[in-house]
Design a protein around this motif. Structure first.
Motif, PDB file in Angstrom:
ATOM      1  N   VAL A 465       0.718  -1.113   0.006  1.00  0.00           N
ATOM      2  CA  VAL A 465      -0.036  -0.142  -0.041  1.00  0.00           C
ATOM      3  C   VAL A 465       0.822   1.405  -0.043  1.00  0.00           C
ATOM      4  N   VAL A 466       1.771   1.239   0.846  1.00  0.00           N
ATOM      5  CA  VAL A 466       2.529   2.310   1.086  1.00  0.00           C
ATOM      6  C   VAL A 466       3.678   2.495  -0.207  1.00  0.00           C
ATOM      7  N   GLY A 467       4.046   1.586  -0.648  1.00  0.00           N
ATOM      8  CA  GLY A 467       4.858   1.845  -1.814  1.00  0.00           C
ATOM      9  C   GLY A 467       4.286   2.388  -2.933  1.00  0.00           C
ATOM     10  N   PRO A 468       3.233   2.188  -3.811  1.00  0.00           N
ATOM     11  CA  PRO A 468       2.651   2.710  -5.014  1.00  0.00           C
ATOM     12  C   PRO A 468       1.909   3.923  -4.496  1.00  0.00           C
ATOM     13  N   TRP A 469       1.153   3.994  -3.494  1.00  0.00           N
ATOM     14  CA  TRP A 469       0.152   5.197  -3.100  1.00  0.00           C
ATOM     15  C   TRP A 469       1.020   5.994  -2.247  1.00  0.00           C
ATOM     16  N   GLY A 470       1.892   5.760  -1.537  1.00  0.00           N
ATOM     17  CA  GLY A 470       2.772   6.838  -0.722  1.00  0.00           C
ATOM     18  C   GLY A 470       3.845   7.337  -1.350  1.00  0.00           C
ATOM     19  N   MET A 471       4.896   6.485  -1.490  1.00  0.00           N
ATOM     20  CA  MET A 471       6.229   6.584  -1.956  1.00  0.00           C
ATOM     21  C   MET A 471       5.961   6.865  -3.769  1.00  0.00           C
ATOM     22  N   GLY A 472       5.212   6.059  -4.081  1.00  0.00           N
ATOM     23  CA  GLY A 472       4.847   6.346  -5.741  1.00  0.00           C
ATOM     24  C   GLY A 472       4.345   7.582  -5.990  1.00  0.00           C
ATOM     25  N   ALA A 473       3.497   7.864  -5.060  1.00  0.00           N
ATOM     26  CA  ALA A 473       2.956   9.096  -5.468  1.00  0.00           C
ATOM     27  C   ALA A 473       3.970  10.746  -5.371  1.00  0.00           C
ATOM     28  N   LEU A 474       4.687  10.231  -4.259  1.00  0.00           N
ATOM     29  CA  LEU A 474       5.637  11.200  -4.108  1.00  0.00           C
ATOM     30  C   LEU A 474       6.618  11.433  -5.345  1.00  0.00           C
ATOM     31  N   ALA A 475       7.025  10.150  -5.683  1.00  0.00           N
ATOM     32  CA  ALA A 475       8.134   9.982  -6.949  1.00  0.00           C
ATOM     33  C   ALA A 475       7.252  10.565  -8.106  1.00  0.00           C
ATOM     34  N   LEU A 476       5.757  10.471  -8.245  1.00  0.00           N
ATOM     35  CA  LEU A 476       5.454  10.933  -9.444  1.00  0.00           C
ATOM     36  C   LEU A 476       5.358  12.575  -9.369  1.00  0.00           C
ATOM     37  N   VAL A 477       5.361  13.084  -8.308  1.00  0.00           N
ATOM     38  CA  VAL A 477       5.298  14.602  -8.064  1.00  0.00           C
ATOM     39  C   VAL A 477       6.687  14.998  -8.471  1.00  0.00           C
ATOM     40  N   ILE A 478       7.851  14.489  -8.209  1.00  0.00           N
ATOM     41  CA  ILE A 478       9.050  14.685  -8.576  1.00  0.00           C
ATOM     42  C   ILE A 478       9.186  14.641  -9.947  1.00  0.00           C
ATOM     43  N   VAL A 479       8.862  13.433 -10.770  1.00  0.00           N
ATOM     44  CA  VAL A 479       8.885  13.482 -12.096  1.00  0.00           C
ATOM     45  C   VAL A 479       8.078  14.391 -12.723  1.00  0.00           C
ATOM     46  N   PHE A 480       6.906  14.752 -12.579  1.00  0.00           N
ATOM     47  CA  PHE A 480       6.343  15.776 -13.276  1.00  0.00           C
ATOM     48  C   PHE A 480       6.617  17.373 -13.130  1.00  0.00           C
ATOM     49  N   ALA A 481       7.474  17.394 -11.697  1.00  0.00           N
ATOM     50  CA  ALA A 481       7.985  18.767 -11.588  1.00  0.00           C
ATOM     51  C   ALA A 481       9.346  18.936 -12.509  1.00  0.00           C
ATOM     52  N   VAL A 482       9.929  17.992 -12.866  1.00  0.00           N
ATOM     53  CA  VAL A 482      11.188  17.866 -13.594  1.00  0.00           C
ATOM     54  C   VAL A 482      10.590  18.131 -15.354  1.00  0.00           C
ATOM     55  N   VAL A 483       9.753  17.280 -15.556  1.00  0.00           N
ATOM     56  CA  VAL A 483       9.342  17.433 -16.974  1.00  0.00           C
ATOM     57  C   VAL A 483       8.597  18.660 -17.179  1.00  0.00           C
ATOM     58  N   PHE A 484       7.670  19.012 -16.163  1.00  0.00           N
ATOM     59  CA  PHE A 484       7.190  20.488 -16.720  1.00  0.00           C
ATOM     60  C   PHE A 484       8.030  21.596 -16.664  1.00  0.00           C
ATOM     61  N   SER A 485       9.175  21.468 -15.961  1.00  0.00           N
ATOM     62  CA  SER A 485      10.206  22.525 -15.914  1.00  0.00           C
ATOM     63  C   SER A 485      11.061  22.688 -17.392  1.00  0.00           C
ATOM     64  N   LEU A 486      10.990  21.350 -18.012  1.00  0.00           N
ATOM     65  CA  LEU A 486      11.496  21.186 -19.309  1.00  0.00           C
ATOM     66  C   LEU A 486      10.725  21.819 -20.528  1.00  0.00           C
ATOM     67  N   PHE A 487       9.489  22.249 -20.319  1.00  0.00           N
ATOM     68  CA  PHE A 487       8.845  22.717 -21.488  1.00  0.00           C
ATOM     69  C   PHE A 487       8.986  24.152 -21.419  1.00  0.00           C
ATOM     70  N   LYS A 488       8.709  24.560 -22.632  1.00  0.00           N
ATOM     71  CA  LYS A 488       9.135  26.184 -22.830  1.00  0.00           C
ATOM     72  C   LYS A 488       7.897  26.940 -22.379  1.00  0.00           C
ATOM     73  N   TRP A 489       8.069  28.222 -21.974  1.00  0.00           N
ATOM     74  CA  TRP A 489       6.954  29.025 -21.725  1.00  0.00           C
ATOM     75  C   TRP A 489       6.232  29.647 -22.844  1.00  0.00           C
ATOM     76  N   ARG A 490       5.098  29.377 -23.133  1.00  0.00           N
ATOM     77  CA  ARG A 490       4.446  29.910 -24.237  1.00  0.00           C
ATOM     78  C   ARG A 490       4.083  31.651 -24.045  1.00  0.00           C
ATOM     79  N   GLY A 491       4.460  32.285 -24.838  1.00  0.00           N
ATOM     80  CA  GLY A 491       4.261  33.622 -24.717  1.00  0.00           C
ATOM     81  C   GLY A 491       5.457  34.496 -24.136  1.00  0.00           C
ATOM     82  N   GLY A 492       6.372  33.625 -23.872  1.00  0.00           N
ATOM     83  CA  GLY A 492       7.571  34.316 -23.359  1.00  0.00           C
ATOM     84  C   GLY A 492       7.445  34.891 -22.224  1.00  0.00           C
ATOM     85  N   LYS A 493       6.595  34.158 -21.024  1.00  0.00           N
ATOM     86  CA  LYS A 493       6.494  34.840 -19.690  1.00  0.00           C
ATOM     87  C   LYS A 493       7.562  34.676 -18.746  1.00  0.00           C
ATOM     88  N   GLU A 494       8.652  33.592 -19.165  1.00  0.00           N
ATOM     89  CA  GLU A 494       9.644  33.649 -18.177  1.00  0.00           C
ATOM     90  C   GLU A 494      10.705  34.929 -18.220  1.00  0.00           C
TER      91      GLU A 494
END
Length: 505
Positions: A465-494
């Motif tokens: 239970v703890v593996g997929p739903w706890g640690m797994g969820a936290l791992a997904l947060v980290i993965v999505f954070a890295v992936v979304f930071s790699l996308f370019k800002w549309r409209g040059g907002k950065e």
């Protein structure tokens, strides 16, 4: 700079910030944490934590959002392009929290309805887990959707999404102008009734009786800092997001003090109400305070229904008031949590607010259906521990280290806040952010990681239970954070704020 939404009034912003800070944890977590960590003596480390970590970080986040005028990812990108992933980490932590937080509000909504007929009966714990939640056994089994959980959940999302679709001024601000005053009035009625019950004095004595010897225990101080950290909605991306909607001329420091002290005042009020009621049920049933004192779901949905059963008159009315208070506290917090990723998606991909709400809020609502199943309560416990407790703590530690030591922007933020605020930030604020807060947050995180990544796991749950739903969820947060930071800002907002020149200027 692009046109963006703004709060209509200063009071609207403060009510929204206070509404975010005052959540379910104020009512069902703080009273027990104080009682279990020295009673009245706990208020000393609590106040020290408030003024050395809570309010300093709140001021920092208000200043960041106001200065850089963006969501958490955009704000961190403007501070330093390499730090954008940290902003996305906070956003996806909030996204994960929103998926199950809505379910708990749905439980409170259902219990407000149950209050009229005291439908939970005499065995309130069995009713909660067996009859209402229909909790599965074994915990790895998802089971089917539970109608009694599903229908209130749909209502909660309907309310939240309708508020978010209306925008900041007409939606979020307008809703909090209703929710927060109503919450305070309802809870004051509950507290006044609770302190007049037989046995209330015994409960209050247990709550306020100081045990000074416990102050030598490091875990008590850790508990104080943990409570402040999680109860103020800091490092969730919420306060950065909300402050980005402030007008150019805003008293940042004053706003932070008002928000922080209001939150603590409500926590004290909650402690008085909860322990007055616990004293009453202890005297009425012949039990002890320890038999009923607890935190979390059990206190709200098992102990309080038992207390309501024992009330001499108007049981249903006061039961409704209590659970309606939970609903209002939860809704104001959930709205703020959702706003973090709605603004982030809106800015990153240059889409309309309507589309951002539909995608972000709709996806969160869809995922929340998992917690409306028979296995939902088990999954919720694991996700809450790892995504909320570990995720927010880790995000906060990295945020403070980044600002104070990696890119050294404490003075820059201090100058910005001082230029707008009546209360000027002195050496106190700098020392707190550069020394006290990083050390204490680091210590907290070491203890937290040790507890949560070594067996036995959360509440004795198996790794399955703890593996997929706890640690797994936290791992997904980290993965999505890295992936979304790699996308370019549309409209040059950065680049709408030059990160190097603007920050140093």
């Amino acid at each position: 700079m692009e046109n963006r939404s703004q709060w209509g009034t200063r009071a609207g912003f403060i009510l929204a910030a206070v509404g975010s800070a005052i959540g379910l944890g104020n009512i069902w977590r703080f009273p027990y944490v104080a009682y279990d960590n020295g009673g009245g003596a706990f208020f000393l480390p609590y106040l020290i934590a408030l003024f050395t970590a809570g309010i300093p970080i709140l001021i920092m986040e208000f200043t960041m959002g106001h200065k850089f005028r963006g969501s958490s990812p955009l704000t961190f990108a403007r501070l330093n392009k390499k730090s954008e992933a940290l902003g996305w980490f906070q956003v996806f932590v909030s996204f994960g929290i929103s998926t199950y937080y809505a379910v708990i509000i749905g439980w409170a909504l259902a219990y407000a309805w149950f209050s009229f007929n005291l439908s939970w009966g005499s065995d309130t714990q069995a009713f909660l887990f067996a009859d209402y939640l229909q909790v599965s056994d074994p915990p790895t089994q998802m089971g089917s959707l539970v109608p009694g959980v599903l229908f209130p959940l749909i209502i909660v999302w309907a309310v939240v999404l309708s508020v978010l679709f209306k925008g900041i001024k007409k939606g979020v601000e307008a809703a909090n102008k209703v929710f927060i005053p109503t919450l305070v009035v309802l809870f004051l009625i509950i507290v006044i009734r609770a302190v007049t019950l037989e046995g209330a004095a015994e409960g209050l004595n247990a709550f306020f009786q100081p045990n000074w010897s416990q102050l030598t225990d490091p875990t008590v101080w850790t508990a104080a800092y943990t409570q402040i950290f999680f109860s103020l909605s800091i490092c969730f991306a919420i306060m950065i997001t909300y402050s980005s909607y402030l007008p150019k001329k805003s008293d940042i420091t004053n706003n932070a003090f008002i928000t922080g002290l209001s939150n603590s005042g409500f926590e004290l009020l909650a402690g008085i109400g909860v322990f007055s009621a616990i004293g009453f049920v202890a005297v009425t049933t012949g039990g002890g305070i320890d038999d009923f004192a607890g935190a979390g779901v059990g206190l709200a949905f098992a102990v309080f229904p038992q207390i309501i059963n024992e009330m001499p008159f108007l049981n249903g009315f006061f039961g409704f008031l209590f659970f309606a208070s939970l609903v209002l506290a939860g809704l104001s917090s959930l709205i703020s949590i959702c706003e973090t990723y709605i603004l982030a998606f809106q800015e990153k991909f240059n889409i309309t607010r309507t589309k951002a709400v539909a995608i972000g809020g709709g996806l969160s609502a869809l995922i929340s259906l998992v917690y409306a199943t028979q296995g939902g309560a088990h999954f919720l416990t694991a996700v809450d521990r790892y995504v909320l407790t570990v995720g927010v703590g880790l995000g906060g530690l990295l945020e403070v280290i980044l600002i104070a030591w990696a890119i050294r922007k404490v003075k820059t933020l201090k100058d910005h806040a001082d230029g707008l605020s009546q209360i000027r930030l002195g050496a106190w604020w700098t020392i707190c952010l550069t020394v006290i807060t990083p050390v204490l947050l680091g210590y907290m995180m070491i203890l937290q990681l040790k507890n949560d990544f070594t067996a036995p796991y959360v509440d004795g749950y198996p790794l399955a239970v703890v593996g997929p739903w706890g640690m797994g969820a936290l791992a997904l947060v980290i993965v999505f954070a890295v992936v979304f930071s790699l996308f370019k800002w549309r409209g040059g907002k950065e680049t709408s704020v030059n990160s190097d020149k603007e920050v140093s200027g």
